[in-house]
Design an enzyme around this catalytic site. Structure first.
Site, short mmCIF file in Angstrom:
data_model
loop_
_atom_site.label_atom_id
_atom_site.label_comp_id
_atom_site.label_asym_id
_atom_site.label_seq_id
_atom_site.Cartn_x
_atom_site.Cartn_y
_atom_site.Cartn_z
N ARG A 96 2.78 -13.18 5.28
CA ARG A 96 2.96 -14.47 5.95
C ARG A 96 4.10 -15.20 5.28
O ARG A 96 4.21 -15.19 4.05
CB ARG A 96 1.71 -15.35 5.82
N HIS A 114 9.83 -7.00 -2.61
CA HIS A 114 10.33 -6.59 -1.30
C HIS A 114 10.83 -5.14 -1.40
O HIS A 114 11.53 -4.81 -2.34
CB HIS A 114 11.47 -7.52 -0.85
N ALA A 184 9.80 2.34 -7.88
CA ALA A 184 10.40 1.01 -8.05
C ALA A 184 9.36 -0.12 -8.08
O ALA A 184 9.18 -0.78 -9.10
CB ALA A 184 11.44 0.76 -6.96
C1 GAR Z 1 4.86 -3.10 -0.25
O1 GAR Z 1 5.74 -2.05 0.02
C2 GAR Z 1 5.59 -4.41 -0.35
O2 GAR Z 1 6.84 -4.29 -0.97
C3 GAR Z 1 5.76 -4.76 1.09
O3 GAR Z 1 4.53 -4.42 1.68
C4 GAR Z 1 3.94 -3.33 0.95
C5 GAR Z 1 2.54 -3.74 0.52
O4 GAR Z 1 1.86 -2.67 -0.07
N1 GAR Z 1 6.08 -6.16 1.25
C6 GAR Z 1 6.91 -6.61 2.18
O5 GAR Z 1 7.44 -5.93 3.01
C7 GAR Z 1 7.17 -8.12 2.11
N2 GAR Z 1 8.35 -8.45 2.85
P1 GAR Z 1 0.59 -2.90 -0.98
O6 GAR Z 1 -0.40 -3.78 -0.21
O7 GAR Z 1 0.03 -1.50 -1.18
O8 GAR Z 1 1.01 -3.53 -2.27
#
Ligand code: GAR
Length: 207
Positions: A96, A114, A184
């Protein structure tokens, strides 16, 4: 003078692998200036909540369905954050966009991970797998992840850390996402959290 650890709130929406990386890093002593104290999800069934409960962390669910207005939604978040004396907010897969009012209230106290090398493949509409689909469609040979402070511009705040990851022949969005997380995100998010907590502690010590 020794000051208390910075209390960290992690905001999540999905699987919570980055939350897990934070929990594991605290256990390993990589995060020592802060402590994960609260996990807030805007999605009731998010697996991240299971991870938080398994780690015996306080959890809360704040949904847009329960708080239809953006202001109402954010004031519910603020109430939790302020009442738990949170010093750092970590957005870890939180899907969000937060308002300028919210980001202004916690200036330099919100960080986000990100899954690309900002300023590539970022901003509104670039989240989750979409980021990796866009990177593959463009044909970049190197991508990565970025941790940055959160301000009123989506993915536009000051960069804290970045790490590059190779794109391999035959990658799908899913295989690339996994490599970017492993090589990363899970590395630089905990290290950035520690860096910012240390900075906050120093500020507190200097009054
Ligand atoms: C991750 O890759 C994070 O970098 C991305 O969503 C994924 C969440 O994974 N976030 C975005 O794209 C924000 N713009 P997770 O719930 O397993 O941590």
């Amino acid at each position: 003078m020794l000051t208390d650890k910075v209390r960290i709130a992690v905001l999540v929406s999905g699987g919570g692998t980055n939350l897990q990386a934070l929990i594991d890093a605290e256990r390993a002593g990589i995060i020592e200036s802060g402590t994960v104290s609260l996990v807030i999800s805007n999605v009731p069934g998010a697996y991240a909540l299971e991870r938080a409960r398994a780690a015996k962390l306080e959890t809360a669910v704040v949904t847009r369905a329960d708080h239809p207005g953006a202001e109402d939604f954010e004031s519910a978040l603020c109430e939790l954050i302020d009442s738990r004396r949170i010093g750092l907010i970590v957005l870890a897969g939180f899907m969000r966009i937060l308002s300028a009012d919210f980001t202004g209230k916690y200036r330099d106290r919100i960080i986000n991970v990100h899954p690309s090398l900002i300023p590539s493949f970022c901003g509104e509409g670039f989240y989750g797998l979409r980021v990796h689909e866009a990177a593959l469609a463009y044909g970049v040979k190197v991508t990565g992840a970025t941790v940055h402070f959160v301000n009123e511009i989506p993915d536009g705040g000051k960069i804290i850390m970045q790490k590059a990851v190779e794109v391999k022949d035959g990658d799908t969005a899913e295989t690339l996402q996994r490599r970017v997380m492993e090589e990363a995100e899970w590395q630089i998010l905990p290290r950035s959290a520690e860096l910012v907590c240390r900075m906050i502690k120093k500020e507190r010590e200097n009054g």
